[in-house]
Write an enzyme that holds these catalytic residues in place. Structure first.
Site, PDB file in Angstrom:
ATOM      1  N   GLY A   1     -15.631  13.601   7.321  1.00  0.00           N
ATOM      2  CA  GLY A   1     -14.854  12.408   7.900  1.00  0.00           C
ATOM      3  C   GLY A   1     -13.865  12.984   9.219  1.00  0.00           C
ATOM      4  N   PRO A   2     -12.607  11.690   9.013  1.00  0.00           N
ATOM      5  CG  PRO A   2     -12.117   9.760   9.039  1.00  0.00           C
ATOM      6  CD  PRO A   2     -13.336  10.622   8.622  1.00  0.00           C
ATOM      7  N   PRO A   3      -9.746  13.004   9.117  1.00  0.00           N
ATOM      8  CG  PRO A   3      -8.201  13.726  11.119  1.00  0.00           C
ATOM      9  CD  PRO A   3      -9.338  12.942  10.820  1.00  0.00           C
ATOM     10  N   GLY A   4      -7.811  13.760   6.388  1.00  0.00           N
ATOM     11  CA  GLY A   4      -6.648  13.322   5.727  1.00  0.00           C
ATOM     12  C   GLY A   4      -7.835  11.869   4.316  1.00  0.00           C
ATOM     13  CB  VAL A   5     -10.597  10.712   4.138  1.00  0.00           C
ATOM     14  CG1 VAL A   5     -10.284  10.165   6.190  1.00  0.00           C
ATOM     15  CG2 VAL A   5     -11.492  12.121   4.561  1.00  0.00           C
TER      16      VAL A   5
ATOM     17  CE  LYS B   1     -12.738  16.690   6.189  1.00  0.00           C
ATOM     18  NZ  LYS B   1     -11.615  15.665   6.619  1.00  0.00           N
ATOM     19  CB  THR B   2      -8.652  20.502   1.454  1.00  0.00           C
ATOM     20  OG1 THR B   2      -9.667  20.452   3.480  1.00  0.00           O
ATOM     21  CG2 THR B   2      -8.783  21.542   1.351  1.00  0.00           C
TER      22      THR B   2
ATOM     23  CE  LYS C   1     -17.065   1.592  17.418  1.00  0.00           C
ATOM     24  NZ  LYS C   1     -18.462   1.240  18.581  1.00  0.00           N
TER      25      LYS C   1
ATOM     26  CB  SER D   1     -19.581   1.097  21.964  1.00  0.00           C
ATOM     27  OG  SER D   1     -17.664   1.553  21.935  1.00  0.00           O
TER      28      SER D   1
HETATM   29  N1  LIG Z   1      -9.191   9.503  -3.134  1.00  0.00           N
HETATM   30  C1  LIG Z   1      -7.514  10.384  -3.126  1.00  0.00           C
HETATM   31  N2  LIG Z   1      -7.205  10.129  -4.076  1.00  0.00           N
HETATM   32  C2  LIG Z   1      -6.343  11.065  -4.323  1.00  0.00           C
HETATM   33  N3  LIG Z   1      -5.968  11.863  -3.180  1.00  0.00           N
HETATM   34  C3  LIG Z   1      -6.251  11.732  -2.166  1.00  0.00           C
HETATM   35  C4  LIG Z   1      -7.717  11.135  -2.129  1.00  0.00           C
HETATM   36  N4  LIG Z   1      -7.593  11.236  -0.973  1.00  0.00           N
HETATM   37  C5  LIG Z   1      -6.910  12.160   0.173  1.00  0.00           C
HETATM   38  N5  LIG Z   1      -6.002  12.493  -0.349  1.00  0.00           N
HETATM   39  C6  LIG Z   1      -4.681  13.119  -0.625  1.00  0.00           C
HETATM   40  O1  LIG Z   1      -4.931  13.305   0.818  1.00  0.00           O
HETATM   41  C7  LIG Z   1      -4.000  14.389   0.914  1.00  0.00           C
HETATM   42  C8  LIG Z   1      -5.220  15.352   2.253  1.00  0.00           C
HETATM   43  O2  LIG Z   1      -6.439  15.316   1.935  1.00  0.00           O
HETATM   44  P1  LIG Z   1      -7.665  16.613   2.236  1.00  0.00           P
HETATM   45  O3  LIG Z   1      -6.352  17.663   2.281  1.00  0.00           O
HETATM   46  O4  LIG Z   1      -7.770  16.828   0.850  1.00  0.00           O
HETATM   47  O5  LIG Z   1      -7.373  15.676   3.922  1.00  0.00           O
HETATM   48  P2  LIG Z   1      -8.993  16.410   4.065  1.00  0.00           P
HETATM   49  O6  LIG Z   1      -9.939  15.581   4.239  1.00  0.00           O
HETATM   50  O7  LIG Z   1      -9.245  17.955   3.707  1.00  0.00           O
HETATM   51  O8  LIG Z   1      -8.742  16.591   6.102  1.00  0.00           O
HETATM   52  P3  LIG Z   1      -9.062  17.579   7.174  1.00  0.00           P
HETATM   53  O9  LIG Z   1      -9.830  16.825   7.444  1.00  0.00           O
HETATM   54  O10 LIG Z   1      -7.728  17.169   8.025  1.00  0.00           O
HETATM   55  O11 LIG Z   1      -8.831  18.791   6.135  1.00  0.00           O
HETATM   56  C9  LIG Z   1      -4.328  15.549   0.140  1.00  0.00           C
HETATM   57  O12 LIG Z   1      -2.686  15.632  -0.726  1.00  0.00           O
HETATM   58  C10 LIG Z   1      -5.521  14.779  -1.259  1.00  0.00           C
HETATM   59  O13 LIG Z   1      -4.878  14.788  -2.183  1.00  0.00           O
HETATM   60 MG   LIG Z   2      -9.080  20.441   5.004  1.00  0.00          MG
END
Ligand SMILES: Nc1ncnc2c1ncn2[C@@H]1O[C@H](COP(=O)(O)OP(=O)(O)OP(=O)(O)O)[C@@H](O)[C@H]1O
Ligand SMILES: [Mg+2]
Length: 809
Positions: A387-391, A393-394, A748, A705
């Site tokens: 998925g996209p950044p910041g969602v 995953k980590t 989208k 698209s």
């Molecule tokens: N559903 C959620 N509930 C609470 N906090 C969330 C949620 N989703 C994301 N966060 C918070 O958002 C921040 C970014 O998430 P994370 O670092 O896991 O992103 P990522 O998907 O790994 O991004 P990347 O692809 O850039 O590595 C983290 O601090 C995480 O705790």
């Molecule tokens: Mg990450």
């Protein structure tokens, strides 16, 4: 041999020694039986095992009664004695036939009777003689003899041999262990070749028979050759034995030397207070090795290396390299840690605690854990969060580790394109280290680990430095990873108990064989409502904390939070949102710190002064207020996004200009849209050039698209009617005006929602994808399903009929 005859002279002739020729003493012993010898006769004493040489002073022991009598008689008469070697040393009663007939005549210079009755003579050898005949009538041997005169031979042949013998003799003396050095000086001082030959022959440790041979050689040149020959053989032997002696000594010395050095080293270390360190270091490693729980063969390997270390002695670079290696070896978690049974309820609680929403994803994770719980040894698939950044995953990975009581290790794979980064370098490289998998295992210190392989989609392609993907395959493949081999370690390491989780932004770039091993879980991104919830529950708290604020000191109103989400961020995840919240709270912290306020509540109107002008909604209204602009929806690796398509016309001759980093497919789609627009509006456009531009920075764009959006922008341009600003669209167009389906509906749609769009136009054939769209988006958006392009025109621009229909009307 030529001059031998002249050498033989009768004893009675010239050079007869003094004293021998004298009249026998008048006073004979009482026995009176010993009659005087004839003039040319000599008293002869047989020698069992010795040869006397002329010019040599030599001790001789006599034992036989006849010999004793002979010696006494000689001493009494001051007569010279002839010494002859007997053939058989064992024989006591010797006859003439038992004797060599050539001997040396000499004077007895001392006669000593030993305490135990032995008789010892010191004899000065004088000249060779040959027995002519043995005479009877005496109680000892008597013979008529001919003396052999020492020739004063000269000439280069003699001289050369003389020098050679001298040199050899001096060398031999040097080789003999117990010979005083003065002897060499004596040899150097000898000026007679014959004298040297006899002296060397006398001292040489060869058999008496051999000495006798020399004695019997009267020709000097011949004799020198014989002596040289014998001596050089002796010198070789002496040299050899010395060499052997030296070698054995050298071996001994080497051990000795090492021992002495070690001892010295120990002393020095003791002085420096270091001695304990080294020993303790080895001891510590040994202990660590014994308790590390390594498999048998690896333990053996380690012990061997440890022994090598011990022998090496501290200080060298090799020592520290080997020590580092052994540290790596001992500090890895070899022992399989007991696995905590997975408690599904507890895991659910942890996941809920850490993350808002994501219900479907959490359910998938719990299912995965349940399978693992039921079959811990089973080969479960590798989870991959995409998925996209910041969602999240980590952070979901971290939650899983927490939920299952495991250690968490993250291995960043982005930009890795050298296999050695994963698998390590061979130990022979300077500064070699294990690869990042083994490094992570050491950091974790337990097999009970969740290892996150982050950004597996950004692993570089294989090339010159080996293929990192194939190394990863070995890491992730349950068939292989119990025997993972790191180049640095050089031994197998069992990774099968590690729980691997991968993350990726896109799936396309993950090599097929790797993707096959993964169970992909998609995280599409959050709706505005979800983001507000996440901010409320997690992000604000976290930012308060990290800015040193207590919850009662600063807060954000709901409206402000919603405004930040809507107007200041446009992303699938929440990373920028968290950053903006951080900015706002830092501002509040300033005011509290300056004492301007006890308690700060940030509301919507404050945002402009803190974060600047709103960034996004403005744009939408502004951009689409003029004819020729349409809002498209695009899918990107970082989630969905909106896309403004701008069209302009200038006088010309029907050219199409395309700008904005468009890919080939998008260009073709633009051409199709222009053709379609021509037929649709009935305008041939041959007096105009059309320019289609897709802004949004330098990001390359491609795909079919945007066809509908391009078509609408053109129609808007040509009709002079703007496209509604709250409408966004996606869909491919055919030249006949059909709207064809596209991908990425969910992303989208979420992007449209984030951007403040109210109406989303989608191809009819994508209607089935609506179930993937989050409920919030479904509720807040109005969906228009397109079969043909006129459906889009009707909705977004207004009721304009196509050229054909207008004509018909
Ligand atoms: N559903 C959620 N509930 C609470 N906090 C969330 C949620 N989703 C994301 N966060 C918070 O958002 C921040 C970014 O998430 P994370 O670092 O896991 O992103 P990522 O998907 O790994 O991004 P990347 O692809 O850039 O590595 C983290 O601090 C995480 O705790
Ligand atoms: Mg990450």
């Amino acid at each position: 041999m030529k001059n031998r005859p002249e050498l033989l002279t009768k004893l009675s002739g010239a050079g007869a020694p003094q004293g021998t020729g004298g009249t026998p003493p008048a006073a004979a012993p009482a026995a009176g039986t010993i009659k005087p010898l004839p003039e040319d006769a000599l008293i002869l004493i047989p020698l069992r095992n010795a040869v006397l040489f002329p010019g040599v002073l030599s001790p001789i022991t006599v034992g036989r009664a006849s010999s004793v009598t002979a010696a006494q008689e000689a001493v009494k008469n001051e007569a010279r004695v002839g010494f002859l070697l007997q053939h058989d040393p064992q024989k006591t009663d010797v006859e003439p036939a038992d004797l060599h007939w050539v001997g040396t005549a000499g004077a007895i210079v001392r006669y000593i009777t030993g305490t135990e009755g032995g008789h010892h003579l010191v004899v000065q050898g004088e000249s060779r003689f040959r027995v002519l005949e043995f005479l009877d009538g005496w109680p000892f041997l008597v013979g008529r003899v001919a003396l052999v005169e020492q020739p004063h031979a000269e000439g280069p042949g003699i001289e050369a041999r003389f020098l050679q013998l001298k040199e050899q003799a001096i060398e031999a003396i040097g080789l003999l262990p117990h010979v005083p050095d003065e002897l060499a000086d004596v040899v150097r001082g000898i000026d007679s070749p014959a004298g040297l030959a006899d002296m060397v022959a006398n001292f040489m440790d060869v058999k008496s028979e051999e000495k006798q041979d020399i004695l019997e050689i009267f020709d000097l040149e011949h004799r020198l050759d014989k002596v040289i020959g014998l001596l050089s053989a002796r010198v070789e032997v002496l040299k050899l034995s010395r060499e052997i002696g030296e070698k054995t000594r050298a071996q001994f010395d080497e051990r000795q030397r090492e021992h002495v050095l070690r001892e010295q080293l120990r002393q020095i270390q003791k002085e420096l207070g270091e001695s304990d360190d080294t020993a303790a270091e080895v001891e510590e490693l040994k202990k660590a090795m014994d308790t590390a729980g390594m498999p048998e063969d690896i333990l053996k390997h380690g012990q061997k290396e440890l022994k090598r270390l011990q022998r090496m002695g501290e200080g060298g670079s090799e020592y520290s390299m080997l020590r580092t290696y052994l540290e790596w070896l001992t500090e890895l978690p070899w022992k399989p840690a007991p696995q905590q049974p997975i408690d599904i309820d507890a895991a659910r609680r942890v996941l809920d605690e850490d993350h808002f929403g994501l219900d479907k994803i959490k359910r998938r994770i719990l299912e995965y854990l349940a399978v693992r719980k039921l079959n811990p040894e089973g080969k479960s698939p590798i989870l991959c969060f995409a998925g996209p950044p910041g969602v999240g995953k980590t952070s979901l990975g971290q939650s899983i580790a927490r939920a299952t009581g495991r250690a968490f290790q993250r291995v960043a794979l982005g930009g890795v394109h050298d296999e050695a980064e994963i698998r390590g370098h061979r130990r022979t490289y300077i500064g070699a280290l294990p690869g990042n998998i083994i490094q992570a295992m050491r950091r974790a210190g337990t097999t009970n680990t969740v290892m996150m392989l982050d950004e597996i989609d950004k692993v570089g392609a294989g090339g010159f430095h080996g293929d990192p993907a194939s190394a990863l395959l070995e890491v992730l493949d349950p068939e292989q990873n119990h025997k993972f081999r790191d180049n640095y370690l050089g031994v197998d390491f069992d990774l099968s108990r590690v729980m691997f989780i991968c993350t990726a932004n896109v799936l396309d770039t993950i090599p097929g064989p790797l993707r096959d091993r993964m169970e992909v879980i998609q995280l599409p991104g959050y709706t505005q409502e979800e983001k507000i919830q996440i901010a409320r529950r997690y992000l604000v708290k976290r930012q308060l904390d990290s800015n040193g604020l207590k919850p009662e000191q600063a807060s954000l109103s709901d409206a402000a939070l919603a405004a930040i989400v809507a107007d200041y961020t446009r992303e699938a995840g929440v990373r920028n949102l968290e950053r903006e919240i951080g900015s706002v709270l830092r501002h509040a912290a300033m005011r509290v710190a300056e004492g301007k306020a006890q308690q700060v509540t940030v509301d919507t109107p404050d945002l402009a002064s803190i974060l600047g002008a709103r960034r996004f909604e403005n744009e939408l209204a502004l951009r689409t207020s003029t004819p020729g602009v349409a809002t498209g929806l695009a899918w990107t690796p970082v989630g969905g996004d909106i896309l403004f398509i701008e069209a302009a016309k200038v006088p010309g001759n029907g050219k199409l200009i395309l700008t904005g980093q468009l890919g080939d497919v998008m260009k073709e789609s633009a051409q199709a849209a222009v053709t379609l627009a021509k037929t649709w509006t009935g305008d041939s456009l041959d007096k105009l050039d059309i320019h289609v531009h897709v802004p949004a920075g330098a990001t390359p764009k491609d795909g079919p698209s945007a066809g509908v959006a391009m078509f609408l922008a053109l129609v808007s341009l040509l009709t002079g009617k703007p496209v509604r600003s709250d409408v966004a669209m996606t869909g491919e167009v055919s030249l006949r005006g059909l709207v064809l389906p596209i991908g990425g509906v969910k992303e989208k749609t979420l992007a449209a929602l984030r951007a403040g769009i109210r109406v989303v136009m989608l191809p009819r054939r994508n209607e089935k994808d609506l179930e993937d769209v989050p409920a919030e988006a479904r509720e807040k958006l109005q969906f228009v399903w397109l079969d043909r392009v006129e459906d889009a025109v009707r909705c977004a621009i207004g009721d304009i009929a196509p050229a054909g229909e207008r004509a018909a009307a």
